[in-house]
Design an enzyme around this catalytic site. Sequence first.
Site, PDB file in Angstrom:
ATOM      1  N   GLY A  13      -5.212   0.503   1.133  1.00 28.32           N
ATOM      2  CA  GLY A  13      -5.711  -0.925   0.847  1.00 28.32           C
ATOM      3  C   GLY A  13      -6.055  -1.597   2.384  1.00 28.32           C
ATOM      4  O   GLY A  13      -6.487  -0.827   3.390  1.00 28.32           O
ATOM      5  N   GLN A  14      -5.837  -2.892   2.501  1.00 26.20           N
ATOM      6  CA  GLN A  14      -6.259  -3.404   3.640  1.00 26.20           C
ATOM      7  C   GLN A  14      -5.126  -3.062   4.930  1.00 26.20           C
ATOM      8  O   GLN A  14      -5.833  -2.770   5.937  1.00 26.20           O
ATOM      9  CB  GLN A  14      -5.889  -5.123   3.094  1.00 26.20           C
ATOM     10  CG  GLN A  14      -6.625  -5.647   2.457  1.00 26.20           C
ATOM     11  CD  GLN A  14      -8.212  -6.155   2.998  1.00 26.20           C
ATOM     12  OE1 GLN A  14      -8.856  -5.229   3.260  1.00 26.20           O
ATOM     13  NE2 GLN A  14      -8.221  -7.532   2.988  1.00 26.20           N
ATOM     14  N   ASP A  35      -4.156   7.244  -1.571  1.00 31.49           N
ATOM     15  CA  ASP A  35      -4.169   6.207  -2.435  1.00 31.49           C
ATOM     16  C   ASP A  35      -4.456   6.914  -4.090  1.00 31.49           C
ATOM     17  O   ASP A  35      -5.040   7.811  -4.067  1.00 31.49           O
ATOM     18  CB  ASP A  35      -5.212   5.292  -2.185  1.00 31.49           C
ATOM     19  CG  ASP A  35      -4.820   3.669  -2.652  1.00 31.49           C
ATOM     20  OD1 ASP A  35      -4.514   2.749  -1.963  1.00 31.49           O
ATOM     21  OD2 ASP A  35      -5.086   3.593  -3.937  1.00 31.49           O
ATOM     22  N   ARG A  84       1.719 -10.167  -4.937  1.00 32.66           N
ATOM     23  CA  ARG A  84       1.718 -11.199  -6.069  1.00 32.66           C
ATOM     24  C   ARG A  84       0.731 -11.879  -6.787  1.00 32.66           C
ATOM     25  O   ARG A  84      -0.235 -12.286  -5.912  1.00 32.66           O
ATOM     26  CB  ARG A  84       2.880 -12.245  -5.909  1.00 32.66           C
ATOM     27  CG  ARG A  84       3.568 -12.734  -6.777  1.00 32.66           C
ATOM     28  CD  ARG A  84       4.951 -13.549  -6.319  1.00 32.66           C
ATOM     29  NE  ARG A  84       4.986 -14.727  -6.807  1.00 32.66           N
ATOM     30  CZ  ARG A  84       6.023 -15.399  -6.154  1.00 32.66           C
ATOM     31  NH1 ARG A  84       6.942 -15.068  -5.482  1.00 32.66           N
ATOM     32  NH2 ARG A  84       6.015 -16.931  -6.411  1.00 32.66           N
ATOM     33  N   ARG A  90       8.591 -13.197  -9.073  1.00 32.77           N
ATOM     34  CA  ARG A  90       8.724 -12.446  -8.003  1.00 32.77           C
ATOM     35  C   ARG A  90       9.649 -11.304  -8.555  1.00 32.77           C
ATOM     36  O   ARG A  90       9.566 -10.162  -7.867  1.00 32.77           O
ATOM     37  CB  ARG A  90       9.950 -13.324  -7.055  1.00 32.77           C
ATOM     38  CG  ARG A  90      10.095 -12.839  -5.816  1.00 32.77           C
ATOM     39  CD  ARG A  90      10.779 -13.963  -4.865  1.00 32.77           C
ATOM     40  NE  ARG A  90      11.034 -13.453  -3.670  1.00 32.77           N
ATOM     41  CZ  ARG A  90      12.262 -13.252  -3.043  1.00 32.77           C
ATOM     42  NH1 ARG A  90      13.148 -14.009  -3.655  1.00 32.77           N
ATOM     43  NH2 ARG A  90      12.476 -12.881  -1.695  1.00 32.77           N
ATOM     44  N   ASN A 122       6.090  -5.034   0.162  1.00 38.25           N
ATOM     45  CA  ASN A 122       7.040  -6.112   0.264  1.00 38.25           C
ATOM     46  C   ASN A 122       7.664  -5.962  -1.474  1.00 38.25           C
ATOM     47  O   ASN A 122       7.218  -5.521  -2.457  1.00 38.25           O
ATOM     48  CB  ASN A 122       6.291  -7.670   0.089  1.00 38.25           C
ATOM     49  CG  ASN A 122       6.307  -8.156   1.464  1.00 38.25           C
ATOM     50  OD1 ASN A 122       7.448  -8.067   2.186  1.00 38.25           O
ATOM     51  ND2 ASN A 122       5.305  -9.078   1.850  1.00 38.25           N
ATOM     52  N   HIS A 177      12.652 -10.415   6.083  1.00 42.44           N
ATOM     53  CA  HIS A 177      11.302 -10.663   6.097  1.00 42.44           C
ATOM     54  C   HIS A 177      11.094 -11.706   4.896  1.00 42.44           C
ATOM     55  O   HIS A 177      10.556 -11.237   3.936  1.00 42.44           O
ATOM     56  CB  HIS A 177      10.628  -9.295   5.734  1.00 42.44           C
ATOM     57  CG  HIS A 177       9.174  -9.810   6.113  1.00 42.44           C
ATOM     58  ND1 HIS A 177       8.529 -10.221   7.030  1.00 42.44           N
ATOM     59  CD2 HIS A 177       8.001  -9.559   5.273  1.00 42.44           C
ATOM     60  CE1 HIS A 177       7.183 -10.651   7.000  1.00 42.44           C
ATOM     61  NE2 HIS A 177       6.923 -10.032   5.807  1.00 42.44           N
TER      62      HIS A 177
HETATM   63  O1  TXD Z   1       5.426  -7.690   7.249  1.00 41.73           O
HETATM   64  C1  TXD Z   1       5.319  -7.074   6.319  1.00 41.73           C
HETATM   65  N1  TXD Z   1       6.189  -6.098   5.834  1.00 41.73           N
HETATM   66  C2  TXD Z   1       4.152  -7.170   5.333  1.00 41.73           C
HETATM   67  C3  TXD Z   1       3.977  -6.732   3.942  1.00 41.73           C
HETATM   68  C4  TXD Z   1       2.991  -8.119   5.818  1.00 41.73           C
HETATM   69  C5  TXD Z   1       1.936  -8.123   4.942  1.00 41.73           C
HETATM   70  C6  TXD Z   1       1.788  -7.466   3.931  1.00 41.73           C
HETATM   71  N2  TXD Z   1       2.902  -6.785   3.210  1.00 41.73           N
HETATM   72  C7  TXD Z   1       3.056  -6.176   2.060  1.00 41.73           C
HETATM   73  O2  TXD Z   1       2.199  -4.786   2.466  1.00 41.73           O
HETATM   74  C8  TXD Z   1       2.123  -6.810   0.962  1.00 41.73           C
HETATM   75  O3  TXD Z   1       2.818  -7.672   0.197  1.00 41.73           O
HETATM   76  C9  TXD Z   1       1.913  -5.298   0.083  1.00 41.73           C
HETATM   77  O4  TXD Z   1       2.914  -5.184  -0.794  1.00 41.73           O
HETATM   78  C10 TXD Z   1       1.630  -4.345   1.050  1.00 41.73           C
HETATM   79  C11 TXD Z   1       0.416  -3.818   1.223  1.00 41.73           C
HETATM   80  O5  TXD Z   1      -0.535  -4.761   1.660  1.00 41.73           O
HETATM   81  P1  TXD Z   1      -2.089  -4.680   1.756  1.00 41.73           P
HETATM   82  O6  TXD Z   1      -2.914  -5.895   2.007  1.00 41.73           O
HETATM   83  O7  TXD Z   1      -2.386  -3.317   2.202  1.00 41.73           O
HETATM   84  O8  TXD Z   1      -2.284  -4.370  -0.011  1.00 41.73           O
HETATM   85  P2  TXD Z   1      -3.524  -3.742  -0.753  1.00 41.73           P
HETATM   86  O9  TXD Z   1      -4.879  -4.032  -0.092  1.00 41.73           O
HETATM   87  O10 TXD Z   1      -3.584  -4.322  -2.126  1.00 41.73           O
HETATM   88  O11 TXD Z   1      -3.261  -2.116  -0.839  1.00 41.73           O
HETATM   89  C12 TXD Z   1      -2.212  -1.452  -1.610  1.00 41.73           C
HETATM   90  C13 TXD Z   1      -2.589  -0.321  -1.951  1.00 41.73           C
HETATM   91  C14 TXD Z   1      -3.947  -0.299  -2.831  1.00 41.73           C
HETATM   92  O12 TXD Z   1      -4.949   0.217  -2.271  1.00 41.73           O
HETATM   93  C15 TXD Z   1      -3.294   0.280  -4.086  1.00 41.73           C
HETATM   94  O13 TXD Z   1      -4.394   1.099  -4.884  1.00 41.73           O
HETATM   95  C16 TXD Z   1      -2.316   1.130  -3.508  1.00 41.73           C
HETATM   96  O14 TXD Z   1      -1.583   0.410  -2.733  1.00 41.73           O
HETATM   97  N3  TXD Z   1      -1.230   1.821  -4.507  1.00 41.73           N
HETATM   98  C17 TXD Z   1      -0.792   3.009  -4.453  1.00 41.73           C
HETATM   99  N4  TXD Z   1      -1.225   4.100  -3.494  1.00 41.73           N
HETATM  100  C18 TXD Z   1      -0.506   5.080  -3.759  1.00 41.73           C
HETATM  101  N5  TXD Z   1       0.374   5.515  -4.878  1.00 41.73           N
HETATM  102  C19 TXD Z   1       0.518   4.452  -5.681  1.00 41.73           C
HETATM  103  N6  TXD Z   1       1.406   4.685  -6.845  1.00 41.73           N
HETATM  104  C20 TXD Z   1      -0.071   3.087  -5.408  1.00 41.73           C
HETATM  105  N7  TXD Z   1       0.076   2.178  -6.158  1.00 41.73           N
HETATM  106  C21 TXD Z   1      -0.728   1.406  -5.506  1.00 41.73           C
END
Ligand code: TXD
Length: 308
Positions: A13-14, A35, A84, A90, A122, A177
């Site tokens: 993702g992002q 992914d 979320r 949560r 998270n 965090h």
């Molecule tokens: O400081 C920190 N640790 C953080 C954490 C700071 C900012 C964001 N933080 C967390 O990172 C945020 O709350 C998310 O839990 C993660 C990932 O953030 P992102 O912005 O990259 O989220 P996206 O764009 O939604 O990407 C998540 C990807 C998405 O492409 C889904 O299709 C994929 O996860 N996904 C999976 N990939 C592989 N396998 C499985 N099972 C799966 N399920 C979803």
Amino acid sequence: MSSRKKIALIGAGQIGGTLALLAGLRGLGDVVLYDVVEGMPQGKALDLTHVGPVFGLDFNIKGTNAIEDIAGADVCIVTSGIPRKPGMSRDDLVKTNADIVRKVGEGIKKNAPKAFVIVITNPLDVMTYLMQQVTGFPAARVCGMAGVLDTARYQAHLAEDLRVSTTSVSAFVLGGHGDDMVPVRSYTSCGGIPIERMMAKEKLDAIEKRVRGSGGEVVALLKTGSAFYSPAASAILMAEAYLHDKKKLMPVAAYCNGEYGVKGIYLGVPVILGAGGVEKVIEIELSAQEKGQLEKSVSSVRSVISIL
Ligand code: TXD
């Protein structure tokens, strides 16, 4: 056998996409972007492959929907999960992301049993704890990224206010965090000068409040997601410390075995990061107020673990 390192990015993702770009630009090694969404990691990988020639770099990035492609990875960085959404509690988020982390944890255990794992998903401290449980890897090989980012946010806003280079500011953030992370002002300085001598208390209070809410501030502005450039940069710094055996002291979510009076959970603490992974947790003296704040942060992490 190639001597090039292999970096597996779980979640494209992002943050995952930005990690791939940064790993390529900094020449960390070959990248696998994994992914569950069909075509998306392949599309991002193809796009990134075209960045290589622009900068005269050989990017080797593969996008995939097959977890087996992470085979033999030296480092796995995990961002898979969902953010979320409106109407979601949560607890719902914890359960959904825990299922995802369990699934990818099994995949890492099976396909990349020697990897150093950096979790970003998270709620960070708890997902890192879960990853260690699922993989069964030594705790030194599983850690979470949050402290590097929280510290960078503290540094950025202190430097901005003091009108100095961010490189002059050495800052320190402890704890989970979340909104109750602990910016430790007694160990924060500017050019070696204790920060409390450079700035009025009210100013420091306001900056620390902003740092605690920085993630939310970005979310409120973006509206469709959370921060991704700075989390990706922070995790790359950790991967570099491991791959290049830097023995760098940085705050990461690490397994505590009695340090800071905390046992059996993951928490943001200063550690030495090198080829052995989390080689040592550094314990420092805290003020009574900082100790109180840390305890609060620990109980938040424990209450989320209890949901698992
Ligand atoms: O400081 C920190 N640790 C953080 C954490 C700071 C900012 C964001 N933080 C967390 O990172 C945020 O709350 C998310 O839990 C993660 C990932 O953030 P992102 O912005 O990259 O989220 P996206 O764009 O939604 O990407 C998540 C990807 C998405 O492409 C889904 O299709 C994929 O996860 N996904 C999976 N990939 C592989 N396998 C499985 N099972 C799966 N399920 C979803």
